[in-house]
Design an enzyme around this catalytic site. Structure first.
Site, short mmCIF file in Angstrom:
data_model
loop_
_atom_site.label_atom_id
_atom_site.label_comp_id
_atom_site.label_asym_id
_atom_site.label_seq_id
_atom_site.Cartn_x
_atom_site.Cartn_y
_atom_site.Cartn_z
NE ARG A 46 -4.31 -1.08 16.97
CZ ARG A 46 -3.49 -0.73 17.99
NH1 ARG A 46 -2.20 -0.64 17.79
NH2 ARG A 46 -3.98 -0.50 19.18
CE1 TYR A 98 -10.39 2.22 -8.22
CE2 TYR A 98 -9.15 2.56 -6.20
CZ TYR A 98 -10.34 2.29 -6.85
OH TYR A 98 -11.48 2.08 -6.12
CG ASP A 170 -1.11 0.00 -7.59
OD1 ASP A 170 -1.18 -1.24 -7.75
OD2 ASP A 170 -2.04 0.69 -7.16
CE LYS A 195 -9.52 -4.46 -7.40
NZ LYS A 195 -9.04 -3.61 -6.38
#
Ligand code: P1T
Length: 388
Positions: A46, A98, A170, A195
């Site tokens: 992690r 978004y 963003d 994306k």
């Protein structure tokens, strides 16, 4: 190194053990230590994973940032940034973002005592006017999802510097190939890696990039402490995808421009939003701030929701689906799909209307894409004057 070279090589030295040219998928949860406090810098996956590190370094290089951190999704990356804030802090957010970002703020972070003001961030003076004594962060998307409005990153970063707010951009719609907000003064860039960066609709991921040492320390702490990290296999897929980002973006935007021009002339179409069109209200800003106009095109059909219903699902190459940025073309109805979590009154006020259609223009042959749209638009009866 220039962009395409970095996309292929940054963070990706040949594997020191074997010379493998491609970073291996380090599919391991832990690392054997030689003795107490004796290890190779890797303790638990992690916290440290070489495949993830390769991707983090590559994406930082592409954004011109000192540091990169990767996450299990774009929203997990956004959550990591929100961990910088505390109860009582205020955030100014662009009013066209978004739907999942809006939901994260309104349904999650609001409960923890953080307040939000949504403004039309395409006007930097409106951002400035919304600053309160407790405003800690200014959050913008540019181009915005789904209306493809632009925010002047430089102007907003200046407003934020004066008031000591953190500017977050963003950059998902533009991708690092077309826009680098840190060079324009932003403090943090966030991406839905799902994306354009991944580019093949086969992985969910997110990234946070910054050059600020102080912010990085806190972001990195929370990446480990909260733990929303991506798995090494997903990182590997993104590393493979990002190698072709430059060539894909060129192909996306070439097709998108042709389609935007085609739609602008179509009798069933009321309005086309594409930063590359001279009719776009911020076309000049797009030319100044971006290195191209991207692969997303939105348009409003004449005849309201009924026209949208007639058009959506009638195309064959443009698949009806959420998401964007993959090599295959997608069509989306923001009101009922990506922005359904925004209340109707808010959506209408922002211009996310029922007849709005959003295209993620892929890199298929342009003749096939135009033919596909032609067939879909022929289903819209308003064109023949038989609908309202
Ligand atoms: O889906 P995820 O990887 O968690 O990314 C969220 C996200 C963040 N920012 C922007 C600008 C986005 O567009 C998204 C996700 N968007 C879609 C799924 C969509 O179809 O618009």
């Amino acid at each position: 190194m220039k962009f395409s070279t970095k996309a292929i090589h940054a963070g990706q030295e040949p594997d020191p053990t074997t010379g493998a040219i491609i970073p291996p998928v380090y599919q391991t949860s832990t690392y054997v230590q030689e003795g107490l406090n004796q290890h190779k810098g890797f303790e638990y996956a992690r916290t440290q994973n070489p495949t993830r590190f390769a991707l983090e370094e590559c994406l930082a290089a592409l954004e011109g940032a000192k540091y990169g951190l990767c996450f299990g999704s774009g929203l997990a990356a956004e959550g990591n940034i929100m961990n910088l804030l505390s109860s009582g802090d205020h955030v100014i957010c662009g009013d066209d973002v978004y739907g999942g970002t809006y939901r994260l703020f309104e349904k999650v972070w609001k409960r923890y005592g953080i307040t939000f003001t949504y403004v039309d961030a395409s006007d930097a003076s409106k951002v400035k006017a919304a600053i309160q004594p407790n405003t800690k962060m200014i959050w913008i998307e540019t181009p915005t999802n789904p209306l493809l409005r632009l925010c002047d990153i430089k102007a907003i970063a200046e407003v934020a510097k004066a008031g000591k707010q953190i500017t977050v951009v963003d950059n998902t719609f533009a991708s690092p190939y077309l826009q680098n907000p840190i060079a324009l003064g932003a403090d943090i860039v966030v991406h839905s890696v799902t994306k354009y960066i991944g580019g093949h609709s086969d992985v969910i991921g997110g990234a946070v990039l910054t050059s600020r040492d102080d912010l990085y320390e806190t972001l990195k702490f929370h990446q480990n402490a909260v733990g929303a990290v991506p798995g090494p296999w997903d990182c590997w897929l993104v590393l493979r995808g990002v190698k072709t980002l430059a060539v894909r973006m060129e192909a996306h935007q070439k097709n998108a421009m042709t389609i935007a021009q085609y739609l602008e002339k179509h009798p069933a179409v009321e309005k086309v939003m594409y930063p590359g069109l001279p009719s776009h209200p911020q076309h000049a800003l797009a030319k100044a701030q971006m290195n191209g106009f991207g692969g997303m095109v939105s348009f409003v059909l004449k005849g309201g929701e009924e026209s949208a219903r007639q058009f959506l699902g009638s195309t064959k190459l443009f698949s009806l689906a959420e998401s964007l940025g993959g090599v295959e073309s997608l069509v989306c109805h923001p009101v009922s799909m990506t922005h359904g979590s925004i209340p109707k009154a808010e959506r209408d006020a922002r211009g996310v209307v029922d007849a709005l259609v959003r295209l993620s223009v892929g890199i298929e042959d342009i003749d096939d894409l135009v033919k596909d749209l032609e067939a879909g638009l022929a289903k819209v009866t308003v064109m023949a004057g038989s609908a309202k």
